[in-house]
Design an enzyme around this catalytic site. Structure first.
Site: not given
Ligand code: GDP
Length: 140
Positions: A51, A117, A11, A114, A128
């Site tokens: 997303y 992905h 990212k 973070n 994807e």
């Molecule tokens: P992943 O599968 O571990 O990437 O997590 P998720 O599918 O739950 O979320 C997708 C992405 O959305 C995450 O990797 C983060 O970049 C973002 N994200 C998730 N939760 C939050 C949040 O509470 N705040 C913000 N700003 N971004 C978030």
């Protein structure tokens, strides 16, 4: 265990800090092979499609802004049980909860920024990968 392919993104927070090689070193050390890779600027349309499952979440706009804020490196990783293995190698979404040695524990800045992905299941991995790579760009 079967040989699988998973989709990965390094990212913008990681590319901005010149961490592509550092992230790739962790990936390769874990036994995953990078069988396709390119550095791109994601368009808003691409990020919104990618997303779409998070469209209703309060952080959706912030997430799309972030993913289009700078270069990303999209990748296909291959290996035994690659999908779950890469989820382990990435660590928890929130870096403060990620296990020691994981990419997010070592490099991520926050739950949003973070660093990486990784696909969460075989069906999403296939979708994807197809969003960003043609079949002849993946060389195992
Ligand atoms: P992943 O599968 O571990 O990437 O997590 P998720 O599918 O739950 O979320 C997708 C992405 O959305 C995450 O990797 C983060 O970049 C973002 N994200 C998730 N939760 C939050 C949040 O509470 N705040 C913000 N700003 N971004 C978030």
């Amino acid at each position: 265990m079967a040989i699988e392919r998973t989709f990965s993104i390094i990212k913008p927070d990681a590319t901005a800090r010149n961490l592509t090689g550092a992230v790739n070193a962790i990936i390769e050390k874990a036994g995953l092979r990078i069988v396709a890779q390119k550095r791109i600027l994601m368009t808003r349309a691409q990020a919104e499609t990618f997303y779409a499952v998070h469209k209703a979440r309060p952080f959706f706009g912030e997430l799309v802004d972030f993913m289009t804020s700078g270069p990303v490196v999209v990748q296909v990783l291959e290996g035994e049980g690659a999908i779950l293995k890469y989820r382990d190698v990435m660590g928890a979404t929130d870096p403060s909860k990620a296990a020691d040695g994981t990419i997010r524990k070592v490099h991520a800045k926050s739950i949003g920024e973070n660093s990486v992905h990784g696909s969460d299941a075989a069906e999403t991995a296939a979708i994807e990968i197809a969003q960003f790579f043609a079949g002849n760009e993946i060389v195992g």
